[in-house]
Write a protein that holds these residues in place. Sequence first.
Motif, PDB file in Angstrom:
ATOM      1  N   LEU A 145       5.006  -9.160  43.530  1.00 22.91           N
ATOM      2  CA  LEU A 145       4.003  -8.349  42.840  1.00 22.91           C
ATOM      3  C   LEU A 145       4.068  -8.522  41.324  1.00 22.91           C
ATOM      4  O   LEU A 145       3.040  -8.643  40.664  1.00 22.91           O
ATOM      5  CB  LEU A 145       4.152  -6.879  43.217  1.00 22.91           C
ATOM      6  N   LEU A 146       5.280  -8.545  40.776  1.00 27.77           N
ATOM      7  CA  LEU A 146       5.422  -8.755  39.334  1.00 27.77           C
ATOM      8  C   LEU A 146       4.950 -10.146  38.929  1.00 27.77           C
ATOM      9  O   LEU A 146       4.276 -10.319  37.912  1.00 27.77           O
ATOM     10  CB  LEU A 146       6.870  -8.542  38.899  1.00 27.77           C
ATOM     11  N   GLN A 147       5.290 -11.135  39.742  1.00 28.80           N
ATOM     12  CA  GLN A 147       4.874 -12.505  39.454  1.00 28.80           C
ATOM     13  C   GLN A 147       3.347 -12.628  39.529  1.00 28.80           C
ATOM     14  O   GLN A 147       2.739 -13.295  38.694  1.00 28.80           O
ATOM     15  CB  GLN A 147       5.536 -13.470  40.431  1.00 28.80           C
ATOM     16  N   ASN A 148       2.725 -11.981  40.516  1.00 28.58           N
ATOM     17  CA  ASN A 148       1.261 -12.002  40.615  1.00 28.58           C
ATOM     18  C   ASN A 148       0.615 -11.420  39.361  1.00 28.58           C
ATOM     19  O   ASN A 148      -0.340 -11.987  38.826  1.00 28.58           O
ATOM     20  CB  ASN A 148       0.786 -11.217  41.841  1.00 28.58           C
ATOM     21  N   SER A 149       1.136 -10.277  38.908  1.00 30.33           N
ATOM     22  CA  SER A 149       0.587  -9.674  37.686  1.00 30.33           C
ATOM     23  C   SER A 149       0.761 -10.606  36.500  1.00 30.33           C
ATOM     24  O   SER A 149      -0.162 -10.815  35.717  1.00 30.33           O
ATOM     25  CB  SER A 149       1.267  -8.331  37.391  1.00 30.33           C
ATOM     26  N   TYR A 150       1.948 -11.157  36.361  1.00 32.85           N
ATOM     27  CA  TYR A 150       2.235 -12.035  35.223  1.00 32.85           C
ATOM     28  C   TYR A 150       1.317 -13.257  35.214  1.00 32.85           C
ATOM     29  O   TYR A 150       0.796 -13.647  34.176  1.00 32.85           O
ATOM     30  CB  TYR A 150       3.703 -12.469  35.267  1.00 32.85           C
ATOM     31  N   GLU A 151       1.104 -13.851  36.389  1.00 35.93           N
ATOM     32  CA  GLU A 151       0.331 -15.098  36.469  1.00 35.93           C
ATOM     33  C   GLU A 151      -1.180 -14.887  36.443  1.00 35.93           C
ATOM     34  O   GLU A 151      -1.907 -15.746  35.958  1.00 35.93           O
ATOM     35  CB  GLU A 151       0.700 -15.862  37.739  1.00 35.93           C
ATOM     36  N   HIS A 152      -1.660 -13.760  36.981  1.00 39.34           N
ATOM     37  CA  HIS A 152      -3.100 -13.632  37.204  1.00 39.34           C
ATOM     38  C   HIS A 152      -3.797 -12.516  36.432  1.00 39.34           C
ATOM     39  O   HIS A 152      -5.008 -12.602  36.213  1.00 39.34           O
ATOM     40  CB  HIS A 152      -3.380 -13.421  38.697  1.00 39.34           C
TER      41      HIS A 152
ATOM     42  N   ILE B 233      10.677  10.173  50.576  1.00 44.84           N
ATOM     43  CA  ILE B 233       9.710   9.066  50.530  1.00 44.84           C
ATOM     44  C   ILE B 233       9.872   8.359  49.189  1.00 44.84           C
ATOM     45  O   ILE B 233       9.764   8.986  48.138  1.00 44.84           O
ATOM     46  CB  ILE B 233       8.254   9.553  50.693  1.00 44.84           C
ATOM     47  N   ILE B 234      10.130   7.077  49.241  1.00 43.79           N
ATOM     48  CA  ILE B 234      10.217   6.261  48.035  1.00 43.79           C
ATOM     49  C   ILE B 234       8.833   5.709  47.735  1.00 43.79           C
ATOM     50  O   ILE B 234       8.166   5.173  48.622  1.00 43.79           O
ATOM     51  CB  ILE B 234      11.230   5.112  48.217  1.00 43.79           C
ATOM     52  N   THR B 235       8.404   5.877  46.500  1.00 44.62           N
ATOM     53  CA  THR B 235       7.136   5.327  46.048  1.00 44.62           C
ATOM     54  C   THR B 235       7.420   4.312  44.956  1.00 44.62           C
ATOM     55  O   THR B 235       8.102   4.622  43.982  1.00 44.62           O
ATOM     56  CB  THR B 235       6.209   6.428  45.496  1.00 44.62           C
ATOM     57  N   LEU B 236       6.933   3.117  45.153  1.00 46.26           N
ATOM     58  CA  LEU B 236       7.100   2.045  44.191  1.00 46.26           C
ATOM     59  C   LEU B 236       5.716   1.578  43.769  1.00 46.26           C
ATOM     60  O   LEU B 236       4.865   1.342  44.633  1.00 46.26           O
ATOM     61  CB  LEU B 236       7.884   0.901  44.832  1.00 46.26           C
ATOM     62  N   LYS B 237       5.503   1.486  42.457  1.00 50.51           N
ATOM     63  CA  LYS B 237       4.208   1.043  41.953  1.00 50.51           C
ATOM     64  C   LYS B 237       4.401  -0.113  40.981  1.00 50.51           C
ATOM     65  O   LYS B 237       5.302  -0.084  40.150  1.00 50.51           O
ATOM     66  CB  LYS B 237       3.487   2.168  41.216  1.00 50.51           C
ATOM     67  N   VAL B 238       3.533  -1.103  41.097  1.00 53.31           N
ATOM     68  CA  VAL B 238       3.430  -2.174  40.113  1.00 53.31           C
ATOM     69  C   VAL B 238       2.026  -2.059  39.536  1.00 53.31           C
ATOM     70  O   VAL B 238       1.040  -2.121  40.269  1.00 53.31           O
ATOM     71  CB  VAL B 238       3.669  -3.566  40.738  1.00 53.31           C
ATOM     72  N   LEU B 239       1.973  -1.849  38.218  1.00 64.76           N
ATOM     73  CA  LEU B 239       0.701  -1.616  37.541  1.00 64.76           C
ATOM     74  C   LEU B 239       0.529  -2.600  36.395  1.00 64.76           C
ATOM     75  O   LEU B 239       1.505  -2.944  35.729  1.00 64.76           O
ATOM     76  CB  LEU B 239       0.668  -0.196  36.963  1.00 64.76           C
ATOM     77  N   ASP B 240      -0.698  -3.033  36.187  1.00 67.90           N
ATOM     78  CA  ASP B 240      -0.997  -3.850  35.011  1.00 67.90           C
ATOM     79  C   ASP B 240      -2.345  -3.421  34.456  1.00 67.90           C
ATOM     80  O   ASP B 240      -3.111  -2.752  35.141  1.00 67.90           O
ATOM     81  CB  ASP B 240      -0.960  -5.353  35.329  1.00 67.90           C
ATOM     82  N   ASN B 241      -2.586  -3.785  33.215  1.00 71.02           N
ATOM     83  CA  ASN B 241      -3.874  -3.468  32.588  1.00 71.02           C
ATOM     84  C   ASN B 241      -4.706  -4.742  32.398  1.00 71.02           C
ATOM     85  O   ASN B 241      -5.405  -4.901  31.428  1.00 71.02           O
ATOM     86  CB  ASN B 241      -3.686  -2.726  31.266  1.00 71.02           C
ATOM     87  N   GLY B 242      -4.619  -5.611  33.392  1.00 68.58           N
ATOM     88  CA  GLY B 242      -5.347  -6.877  33.356  1.00 68.58           C
ATOM     89  C   GLY B 242      -6.799  -6.735  33.784  1.00 68.58           C
ATOM     90  O   GLY B 242      -7.372  -5.647  33.777  1.00 68.58           O
TER      91      GLY B 242
END
Length: 101
Positions: free
Chosen positions: A15-22, A45-54
């Motif tokens: 997910l981090l790589q996708n944000s970085y590349e795209h 419940i574990i909540t994990l979020k990957v966010l970008d402002n792309g």
Amino acid sequence: MFFRATSLALIVNELLQNSYEHAFKDKKNPEKPQIRLQVGLKNDIITLKVLDNGSGYNQEHSFENHLGLLLVERFVQGKLFGTLSIHSDHEGTATTIRFKK
């Protein structure tokens, strides 16, 4: 526990790589590009979020010809027994994963 940690590491990496590349390739002169990782725990419940402002992308076709996202979905469901949700628009993308501790 080890297999869940390994699966989670692979998911976060993808997910981090996708944000970085795209995320920012279609934005001209992105102002303050950001990629954030948030992790929380509430009621076991574990909540994990990957966010970008792309620039975002069309979610209707997000799993077509995108092996990385397909693998993320399979790992979330099959290894973590969790859920995956994606919200993407012109202001960025938020990918949320929820699973039991």
